[in-house]
Write a protein that holds these residues in place. Sequence first.
Motif, PDB file in Angstrom:
ATOM      1  N   LEU A 255       4.624  -1.838 -11.949  1.00  0.00           N
ATOM      2  CA  LEU A 255       6.069  -1.892 -11.691  1.00  0.00           C
ATOM      3  C   LEU A 255       6.523  -3.294 -11.282  1.00  0.00           C
ATOM      4  CD1 LEU A 255       6.364   1.425  -9.619  1.00  0.00           C
ATOM      5  CD2 LEU A 255       7.272   1.047 -11.914  1.00  0.00           C
ATOM      6  N   GLY A 256       5.560  -4.199 -11.098  1.00  0.00           N
ATOM      7  CA  GLY A 256       5.897  -5.559 -10.670  1.00  0.00           C
ATOM      8  C   GLY A 256       6.271  -5.612  -9.199  1.00  0.00           C
ATOM      9  N   LEU A 257       5.697  -4.706  -8.404  1.00  0.00           N
ATOM     10  CA  LEU A 257       6.000  -4.665  -6.973  1.00  0.00           C
ATOM     11  C   LEU A 257       4.738  -4.936  -6.166  1.00  0.00           C
ATOM     12  CD1 LEU A 257       8.168  -1.398  -6.848  1.00  0.00           C
ATOM     13  CD2 LEU A 257       9.011  -3.751  -6.651  1.00  0.00           C
ATOM     14  N   SER A 258       4.930  -5.379  -4.922  1.00  0.00           N
ATOM     15  CA  SER A 258       3.774  -5.566  -4.045  1.00  0.00           C
ATOM     16  C   SER A 258       3.372  -4.223  -3.442  1.00  0.00           C
ATOM     17  CB  SER A 258       4.113  -6.557  -2.940  1.00  0.00           C
ATOM     18  OG  SER A 258       5.207  -6.035  -2.216  1.00  0.00           O
ATOM     19  N   VAL A 259       2.162  -4.164  -2.916  1.00  0.00           N
ATOM     20  CA  VAL A 259       1.695  -2.927  -2.268  1.00  0.00           C
ATOM     21  C   VAL A 259       2.344  -2.814  -0.890  1.00  0.00           C
ATOM     22  CG1 VAL A 259      -0.352  -1.802  -1.293  1.00  0.00           C
ATOM     23  CG2 VAL A 259      -0.490  -2.903  -3.526  1.00  0.00           C
ATOM     24  N   GLY A 260       2.728  -1.589  -0.512  1.00  0.00           N
ATOM     25  CA  GLY A 260       3.264  -1.368   0.844  1.00  0.00           C
ATOM     26  C   GLY A 260       4.772  -1.246   0.884  1.00  0.00           C
ATOM     27  N   ILE A 261       5.248  -0.739   2.001  1.00  0.00           N
ATOM     28  CA  ILE A 261       6.688  -0.493   2.186  1.00  0.00           C
ATOM     29  C   ILE A 261       7.414  -1.748   2.662  1.00  0.00           C
ATOM     30  CG2 ILE A 261       8.277   0.670   3.807  1.00  0.00           C
ATOM     31  CD1 ILE A 261       7.430   2.565   1.661  1.00  0.00           C
ATOM     32  N   LYS A 262       6.705  -2.559   3.434  1.00  0.00           N
ATOM     33  CA  LYS A 262       7.342  -3.718   4.075  1.00  0.00           C
ATOM     34  C   LYS A 262       8.040  -4.613   3.046  1.00  0.00           C
ATOM     35  CE  LYS A 262       6.614  -6.331   8.104  1.00  0.00           C
ATOM     36  NZ  LYS A 262       6.301  -7.624   8.426  1.00  0.00           N
ATOM     37  N   GLY A 263       9.296  -4.937   3.312  1.00  0.00           N
ATOM     38  CA  GLY A 263      10.037  -5.855   2.456  1.00  0.00           C
ATOM     39  C   GLY A 263      10.652  -5.205   1.222  1.00  0.00           C
ATOM     40  N   LYS A 264      10.358  -3.951   0.959  1.00  0.00           N
ATOM     41  CA  LYS A 264      10.937  -3.280  -0.216  1.00  0.00           C
ATOM     42  C   LYS A 264      12.434  -3.062   0.027  1.00  0.00           C
ATOM     43  CE  LYS A 264       7.264  -1.898  -2.825  1.00  0.00           C
ATOM     44  NZ  LYS A 264       6.283  -2.750  -2.179  1.00  0.00           N
ATOM     45  N   ARG A 265      13.233  -3.294  -1.028  1.00  0.00           N
ATOM     46  CA  ARG A 265      14.689  -3.109  -0.911  1.00  0.00           C
ATOM     47  C   ARG A 265      15.039  -1.666  -1.274  1.00  0.00           C
ATOM     48  NH1 ARG A 265      16.771  -6.832  -5.164  1.00  0.00           N
ATOM     49  NH2 ARG A 265      14.993  -5.847  -6.184  1.00  0.00           N
TER      50      ARG A 265
ATOM     51  N   ARG B 218       5.613   5.990   0.920  1.00  0.00           N
ATOM     52  CA  ARG B 218       4.596   5.062   1.442  1.00  0.00           C
ATOM     53  C   ARG B 218       3.282   5.246   0.667  1.00  0.00           C
ATOM     54  NH1 ARG B 218       2.162   6.169   7.256  1.00  0.00           N
ATOM     55  NH2 ARG B 218       0.994   7.594   5.923  1.00  0.00           N
ATOM     56  N   GLU B 219       2.940   6.503   0.380  1.00  0.00           N
ATOM     57  CA  GLU B 219       1.719   6.791  -0.383  1.00  0.00           C
ATOM     58  C   GLU B 219       1.851   6.236  -1.812  1.00  0.00           C
ATOM     59  OE1 GLU B 219      -0.915   7.650   0.982  1.00  0.00           O
ATOM     60  OE2 GLU B 219      -2.163   8.086  -0.765  1.00  0.00           O
ATOM     61  N   VAL B 220       3.036   6.455  -2.414  1.00  0.00           N
ATOM     62  CA  VAL B 220       3.303   5.938  -3.760  1.00  0.00           C
ATOM     63  C   VAL B 220       3.089   4.422  -3.772  1.00  0.00           C
ATOM     64  CG1 VAL B 220       5.195   5.496  -5.399  1.00  0.00           C
ATOM     65  CG2 VAL B 220       4.921   7.782  -4.395  1.00  0.00           C
ATOM     66  N   CYS B 221       3.624   3.760  -2.750  1.00  0.00           N
ATOM     67  CA  CYS B 221       3.572   2.292  -2.708  1.00  0.00           C
ATOM     68  C   CYS B 221       2.195   1.765  -2.300  1.00  0.00           C
ATOM     69  CB  CYS B 221       4.632   1.749  -1.750  1.00  0.00           C
ATOM     70  SG  CYS B 221       6.298   2.008  -2.331  1.00  0.00           S
ATOM     71  N   SER B 222       1.277   2.652  -1.981  1.00  0.00           N
ATOM     72  CA  SER B 222      -0.051   2.187  -1.568  1.00  0.00           C
ATOM     73  C   SER B 222      -1.005   2.096  -2.761  1.00  0.00           C
ATOM     74  CB  SER B 222      -0.635   3.136  -0.516  1.00  0.00           C
ATOM     75  OG  SER B 222      -1.035   4.341  -1.147  1.00  0.00           O
ATOM     76  N   VAL B 223      -0.569   2.597  -3.931  1.00  0.00           N
ATOM     77  CA  VAL B 223      -1.469   2.578  -5.103  1.00  0.00           C
ATOM     78  C   VAL B 223      -1.267   1.262  -5.869  1.00  0.00           C
ATOM     79  CG1 VAL B 223      -2.182   3.810  -7.200  1.00  0.00           C
ATOM     80  CG2 VAL B 223      -1.297   5.097  -5.237  1.00  0.00           C
ATOM     81  N   ARG B 224      -2.236   0.376  -5.715  1.00  0.00           N
ATOM     82  CA  ARG B 224      -2.109  -0.986  -6.261  1.00  0.00           C
ATOM     83  C   ARG B 224      -1.808  -0.994  -7.764  1.00  0.00           C
ATOM     84  NH1 ARG B 224      -3.006  -5.752  -4.319  1.00  0.00           N
ATOM     85  NH2 ARG B 224      -3.822  -4.892  -2.388  1.00  0.00           N
TER      86      ARG B 224
END
Length: 474
Positions: A218-228, A206-212
């Motif tokens: 990586l071409g990903l959105s911020v946050g855990i929600k919706g991640k596969r 979650r912390e990793v995914c919070s760094v914009r």
Amino acid sequence: MSNSSQENYSFLKGVGQNFDKAAGFTRFSAGILEQIKACNSILRVKFPVKIGDTVEVIEAYRVQHSHHKLPCKGGIRFSMEVDQEEVMALAALMTYKCAIVNVPFGGGKGGIKIDKSKYTEFELEKITRRYTSELVKKNFIGPGIDVPAPDYGTGAKEMSWILDTYSSLNPNDVNAQACVTGKPLSQGGVQGRTEATGLGVYFGIREVCSVREDMERLGLSVGIKGKRVIVQGLGNVGYHAAKFFQDAGAILVGLIEYEGAIYKEDGLNVDEVIAHRKSTGSILQYVGATDLANGADGLEQPCDILIPAALESVIHAGNADRIQAKIIGEAANGPLTPDADAILLKKGVWIVPDMYLNAGGVTVSYFEWLKNLSHVRYGRLEKRFSENMYAELVNIIESLTLKKVSELERKIILRGPDEIDLIYSGLEDTMIGSYQEIREVYVNTKGVDDLRTAAFICAINKVGAAYEQLGIFP
Ligand code: NAD
């Protein structure tokens, strides 16, 4: 070595290679670096256990990798893959892991070379108790010496056998409960230990995914929600990690066990898959999911986050190129070989290293050890005091504003912390703070191009400084 298609790969050498890569970025002399890397004490025992009418000789290990801080700390695994090298590698990782999450322990690890499924519960108890008495005899267990915990193939039950054996051999040790962690609550365990590693994996990612900045790269959105997400291994770590990801709104597209893998683009429910496995004996043939008879193929399916949470070396030179994940969270210890690491880094995959990501278990073990030494449950002293203070505050605010908070709001605000709240909050803080430390080293150290090297640098800096402060005997 386990599960690798590369017969000659040595997990221990792999850990050493990663260490060496990072050591060049630190200020320590060759001697200090050699001391940090070396395994300080190794115990190999063979003992007889009566199984049915025959006597079986059991092979077991306990390795204390580093004595720069005591006690040593690390799990005990039951597996046929156990050998001295594997336990040494795992013990070394524990030293670095403890340093990274600022847990004041040296690294240790133990293993018994058995196939658990071949023994009755009574036989497993006999083996565990005998192993513990060997540790006592050789001074390889004790609250201030070496404190085991669960690992692959072991859990709270085995830990309570260890505690009972240790206590009966040390009846005057008032701190005996602190000789092992991961115990059942009734035996001095702490709330939240069972799910701690999986929860730590979730907090870390979650912390990793919070760094914009990183997510944009990586071409990903911020946050855990919706991640596969794909998870390999539905044991203690994998199940809880999967559950926390699911509850936070991630989509569990793939689950892998040793009998095979299942994939479902619109998401699997991990509890339903577990229930299905319980009733059919397999995760395969789950309604609406695609079966992959070879579990390892599951690692190569499309996803954003891949969480290997089973055993080491599952991603190697032979399959790394086919991995589609953008983030790999190493929930297991050593799931990537150095060759795989190099291939994946070249592809731009963000690899979150085991030494950091699965440190939730040892962090909460540390909290359990502190609880045992202080002989008091977390929250016991401050819960009521906090509730009274919050009530006082709400009363003052109400009288100043002439407004009333609702009953529900009052109930939420006035709640003092219970043990589970303090454990979760301590774990969350640790996982957030440690990731920021590692990322800072990654960003600020010229020539470092991966988080694993950055994590090793953090660990070497802390252990090296401790050795310097300890002084070396003339
Ligand atoms: P566990 O025994 O509870 O679960 C392991 C799971 O992996 C089992 O369900 C097993 O069936 C499955 N598995 C085995 N081989 C597999 C394969 N080839 N493909 C897919 N699944 C497979 O063990 P655990 O405690 O969850 O530990 C898993 C990993 O996490 C290990 O590497 C361990 O060292 C590491 N770890 C555990 C803890 C902890 O607190 N338990 C802490 C840190 C690291």
